[in-house]
Motif scaffolding. Structure first.
Motif, PDB file in Angstrom:
ATOM      1  N   SER A  39       0.838  -1.203   0.000  1.00 19.96           N
ATOM      2  CA  SER A  39       0.000   0.000   0.000  1.00 19.96           C
ATOM      3  C   SER A  39       0.866   1.242   0.000  1.00 19.96           C
ATOM      4  O   SER A  39       2.075   1.191   0.284  1.00 19.96           O
ATOM      5  N   ASP A  84       1.089  -3.814   4.276  1.00 18.80           N
ATOM      6  CA  ASP A  84       0.967  -2.467   4.833  1.00 18.80           C
ATOM      7  C   ASP A  84       2.245  -1.677   4.579  1.00 18.80           C
ATOM      8  O   ASP A  84       3.291  -1.988   5.131  1.00 18.80           O
ATOM      9  N   ASP A 129       0.082   6.418   2.683  1.00 19.87           N
ATOM     10  CA  ASP A 129      -1.173   6.830   3.319  1.00 19.87           C
ATOM     11  C   ASP A 129      -2.110   5.644   3.521  1.00 19.87           C
ATOM     12  O   ASP A 129      -3.253   5.817   3.951  1.00 19.87           O
ATOM     13  N   GLY A 130      -1.624   4.438   3.209  1.00 21.98           N
ATOM     14  CA  GLY A 130      -2.429   3.240   3.388  1.00 21.98           C
ATOM     15  C   GLY A 130      -3.337   2.907   2.221  1.00 21.98           C
ATOM     16  O   GLY A 130      -3.971   1.845   2.214  1.00 21.98           O
ATOM     17  N   SER A 163       2.195   1.785   4.944  1.00 21.19           N
ATOM     18  CA  SER A 163       1.930   3.119   5.473  1.00 21.19           C
ATOM     19  C   SER A 163       3.078   3.568   6.360  1.00 21.19           C
ATOM     20  O   SER A 163       3.798   2.761   6.934  1.00 21.19           O
TER      21      SER A 163
END
Length: 473
Positions: A451, A468, A454-455, A470
């Motif tokens: 991702s 993930d 910012d996710g 982020s």
């Protein structure tokens, strides 16, 4: 904001749809659809020097036009699944070329189990006709003139992947002529003890071939993943129809270990352990790790895939710095012109719009480059008269750079924005398999992506397993 590796994170940039430079949709379509006839001309120099890689050239052409047109239009324009019919000089419809799918199967090399880069007759009749016969060879020449049996070039991983990509676009991966067990066995035979792959029987090793092997097996439905359990028969990774025919295809853990051994101190990847980082090799390695569901190893501080450095490569960065250090190295490939280069101190080249953007897209970091400037650079490389895209402004276009230029415009969102403004529906390119997204989803292909900081995840990647990425996690 800073990245986990300590660098300042670039700010998000907007797509390039506000550019005043027009996008030449019609010209590009004409360029792609007429290229085959030009290359087939006996007087074509370009056709002669690319004869050995024609299967890849056809894939680039089909992949390019598939981003601009619907599957039905592609089939009609290119003669993908049925012969191409064009008016003759008298105006009567005439078959001008067999279906591309049929020609692809003519390029299959049953001796090796892979696809060659082209196929030909035993000797081209036009060449034979120019040679004055002698009494001794008259009968042999007459036999060759009458022999139209396809003679495929030697099987190679590069062309095997291109052939399978063509069949995927055509929806023909279940064609009964496709010998999946033989192709899987061919790929398996090319894996070396250290996990690397040779391109063919002559032994050249390159991380390009690692990507070709894993992508090909994924398209065949025969790719074992690192966490797969083998059944009692020792089979894995293959669909039920072919499971009994194919034993464990490759050692996927060794394949992943070898790829990671090609990582350098700057975060990039080379063609072999210790080789210079190169953006083209980065895509091959990141794409292969994505297909193998092993991207998490980029950031694994306890990565023990090669604890003794048995491959002889450079010490590679681990921990959170791994993926972000690589993304930063890729972002620094952007030149003042807005284009991207493949290595430091080199000129920008349109093809790196694909090699770099695809890797950044897989790792959720496309926003680390200036998309507006890149989009303008690609538009500046268009041929305003005849269509097609060149490597850089003012040069002659070719289908290789045309496809990768269009793919780059797709990955930064330009094609979607233009289509929305002009009432067209452009298909998106998948950054892992280099195929239209609808084709990838239709085949149910799987991969692993990261991702954004910012996710968020690009819509085209949401069908994949997502790590993930982020900030601060």
């Amino acid at each position: 904001e800073t990245t986990p590796s300590g660098h300042s994170a670039p700010t998000m940039t907007t797509p390039t749809s506000t550019s005043s430079t027009p996008f030449h949709d019609a010209l590009h379509t004409t360029y792609i659809t007429t290229l085959g006839d030009k290359l087939d001309s006996p007087t074509s120099y370009e056709g002669a020097v690319t004869e050995h890689l024609r299967v890849s050239g056809v894939y680039w052409s089909l992949a390019a036009i598939s981003l601009l047109r619907s599957p039905e239009e592609v089939d009609a324009l290119m003669g993908l699944t049925r012969p191409l019919i064009r008016p003759s000089e008298s105006g009567t419809p005439k078959e001008s070329r067999p279906a591309i799918v049929d020609w692809v199967f003519d390029c299959y090399d049953p001796r090796t189990g892979g696809f060659g880069g082209n196929c030909s007759q035993r000797q081209h009749p036009q060449l034979l006709a120019r040679q004055p016969p002698t009494d001794n060879d008259q009968n042999q020449r007459q036999f060759l003139l009458n022999d139209e049996t396809p003679c495929p070039h030697d099987g190679h991983l590069l062309y095997t992947l291109s052939a399978l990509q063509i069949l995927a676009i055509a929806g023909k991966l279940n064609d009964p002529r496709l010998d999946k067990p033989a192709i899987a066995a061919f790929i398996s035979s090319l894996q070396n003890e250290d996990g690397s792959f040779s391109g063919d029987e002559w032994g050249e090793v390159d991380t390009r071939f690692s990507y070709c092997a894993l992508s090909s097996l994924a398209l065949l439905g025969c790719l074992p993943l690192p966490n797969d359990d083998h059944d009692e028969e020792g089979n894995d990774g293959c669909d039920d129809k072919h499971k009994e025919a194919i034993k464990p295809v490759i050692d996927i853990k060794k394949a992943v270990s070898y790829i990671l051994s090609c990582r350098n101190f700057d975060g990039g990847f080379g063609s072999i352990p210790g080789a210079e980082s190169h953006a083209g090799q980065v895509f091959c390695c990141i794409g292969a790790l994505s297909i193998a569901h092993s991207l998490h190893l980029l950031n694994d501080e306890n990565n023990d895939t090669d604890p003794k450095n048995t491959h002889g490569g450079n010490a590679s960065p681990g921990g959170r710095a791994g993926a972000d250090l690589l993304s930063w190295w890729l972002a620094e490939r952007q030149c003042d012109s807005g284009g991207l280069n493949g290595r430091p101190e080199k000129q920008a080249d349109v093809c790196y719009s694909w090699w770099i953007l695809s890797a950044l897209s897989i790792m959720g970091r496309v926003d680390w480059i200036n998309r507006k400037k890149l989009g303008q650079f690609i538009l500046n490389c268009q041929d305003d008269d005849d269509g097609g895209i060149a490597d850089r402004p003012g040069d002659m276009p070719d289908v290789y750079h045309t496809f990768f230029g269009l793919a780059g415009l797709s990955l930064i969102g330009f094609l979607g924005d233009v289509g929305e403004k002009e009432g067209r529906v452009y298909r998106e390119v998948d950054p892992v398999f280099a195929l239209p997204v609808d084709v990838v989803r239709g085949l149910g292909l799987k991969a692993q992506v990261v991702s954004g900081m910012d996710g968020r995840v690009d819509e085209r990647l949401k069908s994949y397993s997502v790590l993930d990425g982020s900030s601060g996690r």
